[in-house]
Design an enzyme around this catalytic site. Structure first.
Site, PDB file in Angstrom:
ATOM      1  N   ASN A  22       0.961  -1.225  -0.077  1.00  0.00           N
ATOM      2  CA  ASN A  22       0.155   0.052  -0.062  1.00  0.00           C
ATOM      3  C   ASN A  22       0.787   1.117   0.112  1.00  0.00           C
ATOM      4  O   ASN A  22       0.326   2.125  -0.667  1.00  0.00           O
ATOM      5  CB  ASN A  22      -0.945   0.187   1.280  1.00  0.00           C
ATOM      6  CG  ASN A  22      -2.397  -0.785   1.093  1.00  0.00           C
ATOM      7  OD1 ASN A  22      -3.343  -0.178   0.167  1.00  0.00           O
ATOM      8  ND2 ASN A  22      -2.556  -1.895   1.506  1.00  0.00           N
ATOM      9  N   HIS A 114      -7.979  -1.096   6.124  1.00  0.00           N
ATOM     10  CA  HIS A 114      -8.405  -2.309   6.974  1.00  0.00           C
ATOM     11  C   HIS A 114      -8.995  -3.112   5.939  1.00  0.00           C
ATOM     12  O   HIS A 114      -9.664  -2.910   5.251  1.00  0.00           O
ATOM     13  CB  HIS A 114      -9.399  -1.856   8.265  1.00  0.00           C
ATOM     14  CG  HIS A 114      -9.478  -3.188   9.275  1.00  0.00           C
ATOM     15  ND1 HIS A 114      -8.567  -3.506   9.868  1.00  0.00           N
ATOM     16  CD2 HIS A 114     -10.439  -4.056   8.864  1.00  0.00           C
ATOM     17  CE1 HIS A 114      -8.940  -4.557  10.494  1.00  0.00           C
ATOM     18  NE2 HIS A 114      -9.964  -4.894   9.992  1.00  0.00           N
TER      19      HIS A 114
HETATM   20  C1  GRF Z   1      -3.201  -4.795   4.129  1.00  0.00           C
HETATM   21  O1  GRF Z   1      -3.865  -5.810   4.125  1.00  0.00           O
HETATM   22  C2  GRF Z   1      -3.769  -3.664   4.869  1.00  0.00           C
HETATM   23  O2  GRF Z   1      -5.204  -3.548   5.024  1.00  0.00           O
HETATM   24  C3  GRF Z   1      -3.433  -4.199   6.212  1.00  0.00           C
HETATM   25  O3  GRF Z   1      -2.343  -5.072   6.254  1.00  0.00           O
HETATM   26  C4  GRF Z   1      -2.024  -5.257   5.101  1.00  0.00           C
HETATM   27  C5  GRF Z   1      -0.866  -4.612   4.515  1.00  0.00           C
HETATM   28  O4  GRF Z   1      -0.146  -4.914   3.633  1.00  0.00           O
HETATM   29  N1  GRF Z   1      -3.757  -3.172   7.423  1.00  0.00           N
HETATM   30  P1  GRF Z   1       0.917  -3.887   2.720  1.00  0.00           P
HETATM   31  O5  GRF Z   1       2.017  -3.919   3.914  1.00  0.00           O
HETATM   32  O6  GRF Z   1       0.621  -2.701   2.365  1.00  0.00           O
HETATM   33  O7  GRF Z   1       1.335  -4.954   1.499  1.00  0.00           O
END
Ligand code: GRF
Length: 194
Positions: A22, A114
């Site tokens: 992300n 989330h």
């Molecule tokens: C994502 O699914 C986010 O929603 C959750 O943890 C995961 C993190 O993934 N809080 P990344 O580190 O962004 O790949």
């Protein structure tokens, strides 16, 4: 609520703990012409977070705080954010819980993503719990962070169909793809004069 002045981009710091997909996505988004944010710094609670490799490669500022001494770390972080005139914090896979005091100081200006359709499935192991409960749908939510876990005002959600063949891994992959679309959309919505 976060509001922009003039046409300036919102100075944003991203908090991560792990993979950072992300985060990468938000950094790419921030470089687009019409993006309402500029990513000024990334803060990781884990020095081994694989997202850090990307930051080094792309020469993006980052700092590490392990939150073992939470009060002390939060105080230092607040000082850094003040110096950098941070306007918005985006949590992206950040696995630490910020104190009520910290959240108050950035009231309404901390966002989180989330992997569930909040208010359902707050906390950890969402995909596993969704599958145990045989839900037909799950999804992801971008929300404002308040002092209660995964409970702040919802900015945007995306529904994802759960198939009978899904396991936690396949479901998390499906949802993560949607997270990458949702977070930028929610930022555009929130920072609405862009
Ligand atoms: C994502 O699914 C986010 O929603 C959750 O943890 C995961 C993190 O993934 N809080 P990344 O580190 O962004 O790949």
């Amino acid at each position: 609520m976060v509001k922009l002045t003039g046409n300036k981009k919102t100075r944003t710091v991203i908090f991560i703990s792990g993979n950072g997909s992300n985060m990468k996505n938000l950094i790419k988004f921030s470089k687009m012409k019409n993006s309402p944010i500029v990513v000024d710094l990334v803060l990781s609670s884990n020095k081994k977070a694989s997202g850090i490799k990307y930051l080094k490669k792309k020469k993006i500022n980052f700092k590490i705080f392990n939150f073992k001494q939470k009060e002390r770390d939060e105080k230092k972080i607040l000082e850094i954010l003040k110096k950098r005139k941070t306007q918005l914090i985006c949590l992206a896979g950040f696995m630490k819980i910020l104190s009520g005091d910290f959240v108050k100081k950035f009231n309404g200006k901390i966002l989180n993503i989330h992997p569930s359709l909040l208010p359902k499935y707050k906390g950890l192991n969402t995909h596993k719990r969704v599958l145990i409960n045989k839900e037909n749908f799950s999804g992801c939510t971008v929300h404002i962070v308040n002092s209660k876990l995964d409970s702040g005002k919802i900015i945007m959600q995306k529904r994802v169909r759960v198939s009978k063949k899904d396991d936690p891994k396949s479901l998390s992959e499906k949802i993560l793809k949607q997270e990458h679309l949702l977070y930028p959309k929610a930022l555009k919505k929130l920072l609405s004069n862009h």
